[in-house]
Structure formats: structure tokens, C-alpha cells
Motif scaffolding. Sequence first.
Motif, PDB file in Angstrom:
ATOM      1  N   LEU A 202       0.826  -1.209   0.000  1.00 20.34           N
ATOM      2  CA  LEU A 202       0.000   0.000   0.000  1.00 20.34           C
ATOM      3  C   LEU A 202       0.861   1.260   0.000  1.00 20.34           C
ATOM      4  CD1 LEU A 202      -2.894  -1.017   2.424  1.00 20.34           C
ATOM      5  CD2 LEU A 202      -3.082  -0.529  -0.028  1.00 20.34           C
ATOM      6  N   ARG A 203       2.007   1.217   0.676  1.00 22.09           N
ATOM      7  CA  ARG A 203       2.918   2.374   0.643  1.00 22.09           C
ATOM      8  C   ARG A 203       3.479   2.580  -0.758  1.00 22.09           C
ATOM      9  NH1 ARG A 203       6.909   0.408   4.680  1.00 22.09           N
ATOM     10  NH2 ARG A 203       8.179   2.158   4.021  1.00 22.09           N
ATOM     11  N   TRP A 204       3.802   1.473  -1.454  1.00 22.95           N
ATOM     12  CA  TRP A 204       4.222   1.591  -2.861  1.00 22.95           C
ATOM     13  C   TRP A 204       3.090   2.192  -3.701  1.00 22.95           C
ATOM     14  CZ3 TRP A 204       8.866   1.687  -4.679  1.00 22.95           C
ATOM     15  CH2 TRP A 204       9.887   0.897  -4.128  1.00 22.95           C
ATOM     16  N   ALA A 205       1.855   1.744  -3.446  1.00 18.75           N
ATOM     17  CA  ALA A 205       0.718   2.222  -4.238  1.00 18.75           C
ATOM     18  C   ALA A 205       0.558   3.735  -4.108  1.00 18.75           C
ATOM     19  CB  ALA A 205      -0.562   1.513  -3.786  1.00 18.75           C
ATOM     20  N   LEU A 206       0.626   4.252  -2.874  1.00 18.14           N
ATOM     21  CA  LEU A 206       0.495   5.702  -2.686  1.00 18.14           C
ATOM     22  C   LEU A 206       1.659   6.443  -3.330  1.00 18.14           C
ATOM     23  CD1 LEU A 206      -0.864   6.171   0.953  1.00 18.14           C
ATOM     24  CD2 LEU A 206      -2.103   6.038  -1.211  1.00 18.14           C
ATOM     25  N   MET A 207       2.856   5.856  -3.230  1.00 15.74           N
ATOM     26  CA  MET A 207       4.018   6.520  -3.822  1.00 15.74           C
ATOM     27  C   MET A 207       3.875   6.614  -5.343  1.00 15.74           C
ATOM     28  SD  MET A 207       8.051   5.643  -3.773  1.00 15.74           S
ATOM     29  CE  MET A 207       8.003   4.983  -5.432  1.00 15.74           C
ATOM     30  N   PHE A 208       3.410   5.537  -5.981  1.00 17.34           N
ATOM     31  CA  PHE A 208       3.228   5.571  -7.435  1.00 17.34           C
ATOM     32  C   PHE A 208       2.135   6.566  -7.828  1.00 17.34           C
ATOM     33  CE2 PHE A 208       5.229   1.191  -7.543  1.00 17.34           C
ATOM     34  CZ  PHE A 208       6.356   1.595  -8.236  1.00 17.34           C
ATOM     35  N   MET A 209       1.127   6.746  -6.983  1.00 13.10           N
ATOM     36  CA  MET A 209       0.097   7.753  -7.281  1.00 13.10           C
ATOM     37  C   MET A 209       0.686   9.166  -7.216  1.00 13.10           C
ATOM     38  SD  MET A 209      -2.485   5.964  -8.139  1.00 13.10           S
ATOM     39  CE  MET A 209      -1.193   4.856  -8.767  1.00 13.10           C
ATOM     40  N   LEU A 210       1.644   9.383  -6.296  1.00 14.49           N
ATOM     41  CA  LEU A 210       2.324  10.687  -6.249  1.00 14.49           C
ATOM     42  C   LEU A 210       3.143  10.911  -7.507  1.00 14.49           C
ATOM     43  CD1 LEU A 210       3.750  10.766  -2.573  1.00 14.49           C
ATOM     44  CD2 LEU A 210       1.618  11.774  -3.402  1.00 14.49           C
TER      45      LEU A 210
ATOM     46  N   ILE B 142      -3.286  -1.875  -9.537  1.00 12.99           N
ATOM     47  CA  ILE B 142      -2.900  -2.596  -8.317  1.00 12.99           C
ATOM     48  C   ILE B 142      -1.917  -3.711  -8.645  1.00 12.99           C
ATOM     49  CG2 ILE B 142      -3.743  -4.095  -6.460  1.00 12.99           C
ATOM     50  CD1 ILE B 142      -6.381  -2.437  -6.585  1.00 12.99           C
ATOM     51  N   HIS B 143      -2.174  -4.453  -9.712  1.00 12.04           N
ATOM     52  CA  HIS B 143      -1.257  -5.518 -10.132  1.00 12.04           C
ATOM     53  C   HIS B 143       0.112  -4.947 -10.513  1.00 12.04           C
ATOM     54  CE1 HIS B 143      -4.724  -8.151 -10.073  1.00 12.04           C
ATOM     55  NE2 HIS B 143      -3.967  -9.186 -10.399  1.00 12.04           N
ATOM     56  N   GLU B 144       0.096  -3.813 -11.199  1.00 13.94           N
ATOM     57  CA  GLU B 144       1.366  -3.210 -11.604  1.00 13.94           C
ATOM     58  C   GLU B 144       2.144  -2.682 -10.403  1.00 13.94           C
ATOM     59  OE1 GLU B 144       4.230  -1.920 -14.636  1.00 13.94           O
ATOM     60  OE2 GLU B 144       2.911  -3.618 -14.169  1.00 13.94           O
ATOM     61  N   VAL B 145       1.435  -2.188  -9.384  1.00 15.68           N
ATOM     62  CA  VAL B 145       2.093  -1.781  -8.136  1.00 15.68           C
ATOM     63  C   VAL B 145       2.821  -2.989  -7.531  1.00 15.68           C
ATOM     64  CG1 VAL B 145       1.677  -1.123  -5.720  1.00 15.68           C
ATOM     65  CG2 VAL B 145       0.572   0.153  -7.565  1.00 15.68           C
ATOM     66  N   GLN B 146       2.138  -4.131  -7.513  1.00 15.68           N
ATOM     67  CA  GLN B 146       2.752  -5.334  -6.952  1.00 15.68           C
ATOM     68  C   GLN B 146       3.939  -5.807  -7.793  1.00 15.68           C
ATOM     69  OE1 GLN B 146      -1.329  -7.404  -6.400  1.00 15.68           O
ATOM     70  NE2 GLN B 146       0.003  -8.341  -4.886  1.00 15.68           N
TER      71      GLN B 146
ATOM     72  N   ARG C 116      10.632  15.046  -5.231  1.00 17.57           N
ATOM     73  CA  ARG C 116       9.930  13.912  -5.831  1.00 17.57           C
ATOM     74  C   ARG C 116      10.421  12.624  -5.151  1.00 17.57           C
ATOM     75  NH1 ARG C 116       7.584  12.465 -10.831  1.00 17.57           N
ATOM     76  NH2 ARG C 116       8.234  10.413 -11.619  1.00 17.57           N
ATOM     77  N   PRO C 117       9.507  11.743  -4.691  1.00 14.80           N
ATOM     78  CA  PRO C 117       9.944  10.507  -4.025  1.00 14.80           C
ATOM     79  C   PRO C 117      10.845   9.659  -4.916  1.00 14.80           C
ATOM     80  CG  PRO C 117       7.598  10.830  -3.709  1.00 14.80           C
ATOM     81  CD  PRO C 117       8.038  11.857  -4.705  1.00 14.80           C
ATOM     82  N   ARG C 118      11.784   8.987  -4.284  1.00  9.83           N
ATOM     83  CA  ARG C 118      12.715   8.114  -5.022  1.00  9.83           C
ATOM     84  C   ARG C 118      12.055   6.762  -5.274  1.00  9.83           C
ATOM     85  NH1 ARG C 118      17.901   8.306  -1.202  1.00  9.83           N
ATOM     86  NH2 ARG C 118      18.355   6.431  -2.410  1.00  9.83           N
ATOM     87  N   GLU C 119      12.301   6.205  -6.471  1.00 11.77           N
ATOM     88  CA  GLU C 119      11.716   4.908  -6.806  1.00 11.77           C
ATOM     89  C   GLU C 119      12.603   3.743  -6.396  1.00 11.77           C
ATOM     90  OE1 GLU C 119       9.449   4.316 -10.462  1.00 11.77           O
ATOM     91  OE2 GLU C 119       9.727   6.437 -10.937  1.00 11.77           O
ATOM     92  N   ASP C 120      13.874   4.002  -6.046  1.00 17.69           N
ATOM     93  CA  ASP C 120      14.741   2.898  -5.625  1.00 17.69           C
ATOM     94  C   ASP C 120      14.354   2.485  -4.207  1.00 17.69           C
ATOM     95  OD1 ASP C 120      15.796   5.539  -4.996  1.00 17.69           O
ATOM     96  OD2 ASP C 120      17.435   4.472  -3.993  1.00 17.69           O
ATOM     97  N   PRO C 121      14.322   1.170  -3.923  1.00 21.41           N
ATOM     98  CA  PRO C 121      13.796   0.689  -2.647  1.00 21.41           C
ATOM     99  C   PRO C 121      14.847   0.572  -1.551  1.00 21.41           C
ATOM    100  CG  PRO C 121      14.240  -1.151  -4.098  1.00 21.41           C
ATOM    101  CD  PRO C 121      14.639   0.082  -4.858  1.00 21.41           C
TER     102      PRO C 121
ATOM    103  N   LEU D  61      11.373  -5.415  -0.077  1.00 19.79           N
ATOM    104  CA  LEU D  61      11.732  -4.139  -0.701  1.00 19.79           C
ATOM    105  C   LEU D  61      10.659  -3.125  -0.326  1.00 19.79           C
ATOM    106  CD1 LEU D  61      12.840  -5.093  -4.342  1.00 19.79           C
ATOM    107  CD2 LEU D  61      14.268  -4.704  -2.342  1.00 19.79           C
ATOM    108  N   SER D  62      11.037  -2.091   0.399  1.00 14.32           N
ATOM    109  CA  SER D  62      10.070  -1.075   0.799  1.00 14.32           C
ATOM    110  C   SER D  62      10.472   0.280   0.222  1.00 14.32           C
ATOM    111  CB  SER D  62       9.981  -0.996   2.328  1.00 14.32           C
ATOM    112  OG  SER D  62      11.243  -0.711   2.876  1.00 14.32           O
ATOM    113  N   PRO D  63       9.512   1.188   0.046  1.00 11.42           N
ATOM    114  CA  PRO D  63       9.843   2.502  -0.517  1.00 11.42           C
ATOM    115  C   PRO D  63      10.712   3.310   0.445  1.00 11.42           C
ATOM    116  CG  PRO D  63       7.447   2.149  -0.437  1.00 11.42           C
ATOM    117  CD  PRO D  63       8.079   1.066   0.362  1.00 11.42           C
ATOM    118  N   GLN D  64      11.498   4.205  -0.131  1.00 19.89           N
ATOM    119  CA  GLN D  64      12.205   5.183   0.691  1.00 19.89           C
ATOM    120  C   GLN D  64      11.150   6.020   1.432  1.00 19.89           C
ATOM    121  OE1 GLN D  64      15.540   5.570   0.817  1.00 19.89           O
ATOM    122  NE2 GLN D  64      16.207   4.271  -0.877  1.00 19.89           N
ATOM    123  N   PRO D  65      11.435   6.515   2.645  1.00 19.81           N
ATOM    124  CA  PRO D  65      10.451   7.341   3.356  1.00 19.81           C
ATOM    125  C   PRO D  65      10.011   8.538   2.503  1.00 19.81           C
ATOM    126  CG  PRO D  65      12.275   6.782   4.802  1.00 19.81           C
ATOM    127  CD  PRO D  65      12.677   6.330   3.415  1.00 19.81           C
ATOM    128  N   TYR D  66       8.738   8.836   2.532  1.00 25.89           N
ATOM    129  CA  TYR D  66       8.227   9.997   1.794  1.00 25.89           C
ATOM    130  C   TYR D  66       7.039  10.585   2.556  1.00 25.89           C
ATOM    131  CZ  TYR D  66       4.575   6.754   0.175  1.00 25.89           C
ATOM    132  OH  TYR D  66       3.535   5.846   0.133  1.00 25.89           O
TER     133      TYR D  66
END
Length: 419
Positions: free
Chosen positions: A235-243, A281-285, A395-400, A406-411
Motif C-alpha cells: 500500500l505504501r508503494w501504491a500511494l508513492m506511485f500515485m504521487l 494494483i497488479h502493476e504496483v505489486q 519527488r519521491p525516489r523509486e529505488d527501494p 523491498l520497501s519505498p524510501q520514506p516519503y
Amino acid sequence: MVVLNGFEVVKEALIINSEHSADRPRFPIYEKLGYVGDTKGIILAHYGSSWKEQRRFTLTTLRNFGMGKKSLEERVTEEAQCLCSEFKSQKDQFDPNLLINNAISNLICSFAFGDQLEYSNENVQRLLLLFNSALKAKSGLLGQILNEIPFLTHIPWLIDPVMQPQYELIAFLKKIILEHQKTWDPNYTRDFIDAYLVEMEKMKEDGSSSFNETNLLMTTYDLFSAGSETTSTTLRWALMFMLLYPDVQSKVQEEIDRVIGRDRKPTMEDVLQMPYTNAVIHEVQRCGDIVPLSMPHMTYRDMEIKGFLIPKGTTIITNLSSVLKDHEVWERPLQFYPKHFLDEKGKFVKREAFMPFSAGKRACLGEQIARMELFLFFTTFLQQLTFEIPNNQPRPREDPIYALTLSPQPYNIRVVPRV
């Protein structure tokens, strides 16, 4: 050790030869927790009768408590609504990490422990803190070294920093189980622990049964660890990709408005009419790729993959990143591209190489619940809110960040309620 790369190779190992690759290797640091013999819960247990008993019971209990049923769906929707309210209550920009963790942990707590905890509850905060500390300790460099050189686990000043958070988490779970045993009523099953106590009582005369207090502790530990970290991270990846991709966010919101509207709560039936949201959602995963190497497998018997013999007892690493980002399968493997899951007419397309939950005998047993949580939380978020990068933030970083998952960098995010 053998590392398997690419969709065709992993498919042959996990699906075509699912039983051959279904065992687990030793994990010396986990043995310090009690993962020994036939008392290993589910995730780390060797393939055999004990593992089959524990997995079958857990799946049955999940179904009895509502997996795939309306009752669980309503609980997930209610938690998603509460989380949206928490987001709205934030006055300015904020990091959504802890709030998302709390919401997903509430759901697994309500199933495993019968307790839905408030966001400010000290117990849930303590549980989350212990779990995060334990995850970092066991997946860090020292934890990995101790797993590979087991005799080092006998040196207290080396093993203690890794094991202390695990011991505290186990002690916390033991306390919860003890409270259940004191208040247990065999005629009223409140949660997973109660259901397990009923099964223990039934099987107490069977000397070969794997239902005992240690397996109860380890299976509960597995449920919480597997049921919280992976979904909240996704879900954190999902919100980050929406940003990062506001045009994708807008298209999802258009589909939500068209199919659900702004007033009705989303349901799982909606997914059939929402191909674009489902694809996102699938692409986020796929892009988030949160368990890149899955859990190590071990060959249960001799196995041949693409003409290579892998003898019984060999540790296997299934590189799920190489499947989810296989250049032979995906059009744009290294980009966030929801059209990977859409055909020319915009209809949702299942992809065989979509394996974020692994595959075969050891596939994630909570996959159905995770799919439900991701769809209902994500659609509830975007039905009520628009997510933006705060003005003073980069802009949030996409590298985990890598730590088993693998989790997103804090944003930080800023939410704008949709009126």
C-alpha cells in the motif's frame, strides 16, 4: 545453493515440480526461537505431515473467519474508512507509514487475537515496534552472517543484538496466548488462537499430532509477520506511485466515480467492472516487487530443471524479481506501466508471470486476503482523497530499501479530500 532466474525456469521449479521444490532449508537463528523439529509453524517448517496439518488447519480457520466471505470484506472496508479518516485528520504533510501499518495490523490482530486495537493503543504500538525491530535485526548483515555460519550463534555478544527483539516479540505473543488460555471457552471461538486451542484439545490423545503450544506460538508469529508487513508495504508503494504518476491516479478516480460513485462503499464485486484499477494494483505489486527472493526453498527429492539435475536437499533461491521483471515477458519491465495487465480493448488480462505471492505448494496462504485488502484500501483511498507531493518536498525516489522485503524510501504526502 542454486539460484533460479527467469519466468520459465521458476515456473518449472515451483509449478510443474511443486512438490519436488517444497521443502525448506535450516535457518539457524530461527532455531533459537524454537523453530526446531516439527514445531516450526508454517513458513519455515520442513515439507511433511506437520506442515500439511498446520497449513490445512490455518486455511480452514481463515475461511471459517470469513476469508472470501462478506463478513471479512466488511471488516476490511471499515478499517479502510477509518484509515481515510486518519489521513484527513492530518493537518499538513505527513508520512503515511505508521498509519498504514496500524490499519493492516488491526486486521490481522482482529483475526489472530480477537482484538481490534485503536491507532493510539499502547499494545498495538508496542507490537508494531517489536515487529519492525525484529525484522530489521534478522534481515540485517549480522543476521544473515549468523544464518550462514551457525557456530557464531553460540557467541552471546554476536547473537544477542539480533535475537533480543525476537525474544521480546515472542514474549509479547506468549502473554496474549496465556490470556486466551485463562479465558478460553470451548463453546465460543473468538479468534485463531481459540480455534487452535480447540484443535489442541481434540488432538491431545494423538501422540503424532503437531498441534501443541509451540506450534501455536510459531503459527501465530507467522500469521502476524506474513499478514502485516507485505500488505502495508504494498500500500505504501501504491500511494508513492500515485504521487509519481498523477495521470494514473486521475484515471483510477474516473473509473471509481463511474462504477462506484462517491457515496457507496467499494465491494469486491466492483473489481470485475474496474479493469484499469485492477491493472494498476497488479502493476504496483509487480513494480514494488516486495519479496524479491521469496523464502528459500529446498529440494524434497531430486529434481531436473532445464536439463540440470538439482539433488535432494539442495537450497534453492527463486529470484522472483527476475520473473516480475523478465524482459522476455513484460513490455516495459523496469517501468511502472499498468497496460501490462490490459488488452487492446482495455480489459483486464491475467499474466502467468505475475508471481508476487510466489507459486506452487509454498505460495502465500494469505493471498486471497491480501488481494481483498489491496483492492478495498486502494479504492477507498482514491474514492475519498487525492494524494499530492507536498510543495516543499522532493519527488519521491523509486529505488527501494532492502530488508528481506523491498520497501519505498520514506516519503511525505499531502491529502486533498474529494468533494
